[in-house]
Design an enzyme around this catalytic site. Sequence first.
Site, PDB file in Angstrom:
ATOM      1  N   LYS A   1     -42.778 -57.118 -55.783  1.00 56.20           N
ATOM      2  CA  LYS A   1     -42.381 -57.512 -57.147  1.00 56.20           C
ATOM      3  C   LYS A   1     -42.973 -58.876 -57.436  1.00 56.20           C
ATOM      4  O   LYS A   1     -43.260 -59.648 -56.518  1.00 56.20           O
ATOM      5  CB  LYS A   1     -40.864 -57.597 -57.249  1.00 56.20           C
ATOM      6  CG  LYS A   1     -40.330 -57.484 -58.660  1.00 56.20           C
ATOM      7  CD  LYS A   1     -40.200 -56.040 -59.070  1.00 56.20           C
ATOM      8  CE  LYS A   1     -39.843 -55.882 -60.531  1.00 56.20           C
ATOM      9  NZ  LYS A   1     -39.506 -54.498 -60.858  1.00 56.20           N
TER      10      LYS A   1
ATOM     11  N   ASP B   1     -42.399 -54.912 -66.156  1.00 58.58           N
ATOM     12  CA  ASP B   1     -40.944 -55.021 -66.003  1.00 58.58           C
ATOM     13  C   ASP B   1     -40.505 -55.795 -67.255  1.00 58.58           C
ATOM     14  O   ASP B   1     -41.230 -55.779 -68.269  1.00 58.58           O
ATOM     15  CB  ASP B   1     -40.566 -55.741 -64.690  1.00 58.58           C
ATOM     16  CG  ASP B   1     -39.085 -55.588 -64.329  1.00 58.58           C
ATOM     17  OD1 ASP B   1     -38.708 -54.567 -63.745  1.00 58.58           O
ATOM     18  OD2 ASP B   1     -38.294 -56.497 -64.659  1.00 58.58           O
TER      19      ASP B   1
HETATM   20  P1  NDP Z   1     -38.005 -55.008 -71.711  1.00 61.10           P
HETATM   21  O1  NDP Z   1     -38.515 -56.383 -71.655  1.00 61.10           O
HETATM   22  O2  NDP Z   1     -38.804 -53.958 -72.401  1.00 61.10           O
HETATM   23  O3  NDP Z   1     -36.557 -54.970 -72.341  1.00 61.10           O
HETATM   24  C1  NDP Z   1     -35.507 -55.730 -71.789  1.00 61.10           C
HETATM   25  C2  NDP Z   1     -34.290 -55.555 -72.671  1.00 61.10           C
HETATM   26  O4  NDP Z   1     -33.165 -56.110 -72.009  1.00 61.10           O
HETATM   27  C3  NDP Z   1     -34.408 -56.286 -73.989  1.00 61.10           C
HETATM   28  O5  NDP Z   1     -33.654 -55.604 -74.952  1.00 61.10           O
HETATM   29  C4  NDP Z   1     -33.802 -57.633 -73.660  1.00 61.10           C
HETATM   30  O6  NDP Z   1     -33.293 -58.352 -74.774  1.00 61.10           O
HETATM   31  C5  NDP Z   1     -32.690 -57.235 -72.727  1.00 61.10           C
HETATM   32  N1  NDP Z   1     -32.438 -58.350 -71.811  1.00 61.10           N
HETATM   33  C6  NDP Z   1     -33.275 -58.820 -70.860  1.00 61.10           C
HETATM   34  N2  NDP Z   1     -32.736 -59.867 -70.229  1.00 61.10           N
HETATM   35  C7  NDP Z   1     -31.550 -60.053 -70.791  1.00 61.10           C
HETATM   36  C8  NDP Z   1     -30.514 -60.970 -70.557  1.00 61.10           C
HETATM   37  N3  NDP Z   1     -30.609 -61.927 -69.605  1.00 61.10           N
HETATM   38  N4  NDP Z   1     -29.404 -60.858 -71.319  1.00 61.10           N
HETATM   39  C9  NDP Z   1     -29.301 -59.893 -72.276  1.00 61.10           C
HETATM   40  N5  NDP Z   1     -30.263 -58.991 -72.546  1.00 61.10           N
HETATM   41  C10 NDP Z   1     -31.361 -59.074 -71.804  1.00 61.10           C
HETATM   42  O7  NDP Z   1     -37.743 -54.589 -70.177  1.00 61.10           O
HETATM   43  P2  NDP Z   1     -37.560 -53.144 -69.557  1.00 61.10           P
HETATM   44  O8  NDP Z   1     -36.919 -52.241 -70.530  1.00 61.10           O
HETATM   45  O9  NDP Z   1     -38.842 -52.763 -68.923  1.00 61.10           O
HETATM   46  O10 NDP Z   1     -36.552 -53.454 -68.347  1.00 61.10           O
HETATM   47  C11 NDP Z   1     -35.140 -53.322 -68.471  1.00 61.10           C
HETATM   48  C12 NDP Z   1     -34.517 -53.184 -67.099  1.00 61.10           C
HETATM   49  O11 NDP Z   1     -35.031 -52.005 -66.466  1.00 61.10           O
HETATM   50  C13 NDP Z   1     -34.792 -54.315 -66.110  1.00 61.10           C
HETATM   51  O12 NDP Z   1     -33.683 -54.459 -65.255  1.00 61.10           O
HETATM   52  C14 NDP Z   1     -35.972 -53.784 -65.306  1.00 61.10           C
HETATM   53  O13 NDP Z   1     -36.057 -54.404 -64.038  1.00 61.10           O
HETATM   54  C15 NDP Z   1     -35.579 -52.333 -65.191  1.00 61.10           C
HETATM   55  N6  NDP Z   1     -36.634 -51.380 -64.878  1.00 61.10           N
HETATM   56  C16 NDP Z   1     -37.759 -51.308 -65.625  1.00 61.10           C
HETATM   57  C17 NDP Z   1     -38.736 -50.377 -65.340  1.00 61.10           C
HETATM   58  C18 NDP Z   1     -39.937 -50.197 -66.184  1.00 61.10           C
HETATM   59  O14 NDP Z   1     -40.687 -49.262 -65.916  1.00 61.10           O
HETATM   60  N7  NDP Z   1     -40.166 -50.996 -67.201  1.00 61.10           N
HETATM   61  C19 NDP Z   1     -38.601 -49.483 -64.181  1.00 61.10           C
HETATM   62  C20 NDP Z   1     -37.339 -49.586 -63.493  1.00 61.10           C
HETATM   63  C21 NDP Z   1     -36.421 -50.517 -63.838  1.00 61.10           C
HETATM   64  P3  NDP Z   1     -34.063 -59.672 -75.298  1.00 61.10           P
HETATM   65  O15 NDP Z   1     -35.343 -59.163 -75.890  1.00 61.10           O
HETATM   66  O16 NDP Z   1     -33.143 -60.294 -76.269  1.00 61.10           O
HETATM   67  O17 NDP Z   1     -34.275 -60.530 -74.064  1.00 61.10           O
HETATM   68  O1  2IT Z   2     -38.366 -51.804 -61.308  1.00 62.60           O
HETATM   69  C1  2IT Z   2     -39.304 -50.984 -61.356  1.00 62.60           C
HETATM   70  O2  2IT Z   2     -39.287 -49.952 -60.697  1.00 62.60           O
HETATM   71  C2  2IT Z   2     -40.417 -51.276 -62.254  1.00 62.60           C
HETATM   72  N1  2IT Z   2     -40.381 -52.268 -62.968  1.00 62.60           N
HETATM   73  C3  2IT Z   2     -41.618 -50.369 -62.285  1.00 62.60           C
HETATM   74  C4  2IT Z   2     -42.538 -50.663 -61.145  1.00 62.60           C
HETATM   75  C5  2IT Z   2     -43.863 -49.943 -61.174  1.00 62.60           C
HETATM   76  O3  2IT Z   2     -44.679 -50.278 -60.310  1.00 62.60           O
HETATM   77  O4  2IT Z   2     -44.092 -49.068 -62.014  1.00 62.60           O
END
Ligand code: NDP
Ligand code: 2IT
Length: 445
Positions: free
Chosen positions: A126, A166
């Site tokens: 990561k 992420d």
């Molecule tokens: P994005 O940046 O696309 O979206 C994040 C969302 O969460 C936004 O709505 C953001 O709001 C909100 N958010 C983030 N931090 C905070 C905080 N501290 N307090 C309140 N709201 C918050 O990220 P993703 O959708 O990609 O990721 C979301 C989660 O999913 C994370 O935990 C990530 O690690 C996990 N994840 C992502 C994967 C991926 O493929 N993208 C895969 C597996 C897990 P704001 O814009 O206001 O900050």
């Molecule tokens: O938390 C996760 O699994 C991710 N942000 C996606 C990682 C990836 O390599 O696609």
Amino acid sequence: MEDRLQPAFAEVLRRNPGEVEFHQAVREVFESLGPVLRKNPQYAEAAVLERICEPERQIIFRVPWVDDTGRVRINRGFRVEYNSALGPFKGGLRFHPSVYLGIVKFLGFEQIFKNALTGLPIGGGKGGSDFDPRGRSDGEVMRFCQSFMTELYRHIGEYTDVPAGDIGVGAREIGYLFGQYKRITNRYESGVLTGKGLTWGGSLVRKEATGYGSVLFAQSMLGTVGESLDGRRVSISGSGNVAIYAAEKAQQLGGRVVTFSDSSGYVVDEAGVDLSLLKEIKEVERGRVSDYIARRPGARLVKDGSIWDVPTDVALPCATQNELTEADAKQLVANGVRAVAEGANMPSTPEAVALLREAGVLFGPGKAANAGGVATSALEMQQNASRDSWSFGHTEDRLAEIMVSIHDNCLATADEYDVPGDYVVGANVRGFTQVADAMIALGVV
Ligand code: NDP
Ligand code: 2IT
């Protein structure tokens, strides 16, 4: 946690002071492992526990860039190459002001086991930065990404370490990062990053995969008790990549998605979320949830209180770590929640998880429920390696198969350890044993 795991955990605390999220992630896994170590003395003999907690390599670097006013800015960049027993290090990059080593290590640690659960040949890693993309122009984001990659490029590669997105890192950032990698190395090495754009090496379904996968996991859990998402109320937190596509799949399966959020508050839309409007606001305009309220009669914005107070059948935390607390879990149970599937990484606090499990709620931990994203990243790597491009249907079918197999493997492992239906133990034990066996086979490295 069983006594036999205490010395290794004490060492984690001693070696990594102040990294509370990392400690939490390690403790959560260790709490499942007592019976595994009893059954498999070879793990202790080979010091697998001690080795697995220590990243193979940790890189911390300065990221200097110039903002639109000409001012020099400095951020800190990270890449933690955690474990490569099963394949090249694989995992996302997070750009958020809260990022520090403890966050990157918690995410990297989780990633090892999540990636093992996919059954695909990917190790765990990561990275990220404390850079805050919010309010930054495209030019600023591009210059930041170029500077970040100017250091990172020497550490990554399609056979070495393959970053992706992420929080705060989506297709725009991956594009700027890939462009700089290509320029520095003079190689069109598509497989070095995943989450690429569809016209230059990306995979169909990668954007949708994490959210879709989480909902498929919830659907499988509900299936074990003869239920489904059809006609159910679904609450989702966040409004980013994972949240939006969780909402899309939940709607396709007949669910009514009634909430979403960002850091400014949460929205309740009893009519069911208008996804094309939400996508326009979040994906195109990069706006806030208040922009949705302004254009959607009947929806309301709540600025304080908790999104988990809204009565729901299925809860999908898809924003960030520790966003669902013990009090939230209590409220969800009081409101009759049936299933919780974690789209985000470690979104539920340990107290919340304990409460949900004790209450008999179907609980899918992140390392199983959100593994569809990284699994589809591995499918993107396969397509890049074979210079091929699969259809949406084929790729989505592969994702669905993988999610079903993760679900079934967690359940089978839970059965094997006499905790039927316990997806937490199932995921931790299954992920751990896959990696531990490979580590032993590879010797002391
Ligand atoms: P994005 O940046 O696309 O979206 C994040 C969302 O969460 C936004 O709505 C953001 O709001 C909100 N958010 C983030 N931090 C905070 C905080 N501290 N307090 C309140 N709201 C918050 O990220 P993703 O959708 O990609 O990721 C979301 C989660 O999913 C994370 O935990 C990530 O690690 C996990 N994840 C992502 C994967 C991926 O493929 N993208 C895969 C597996 C897990 P704001 O814009 O206001 O900050
Ligand atoms: O938390 C996760 O699994 C991710 N942000 C996606 C990682 C990836 O390599 O696609």
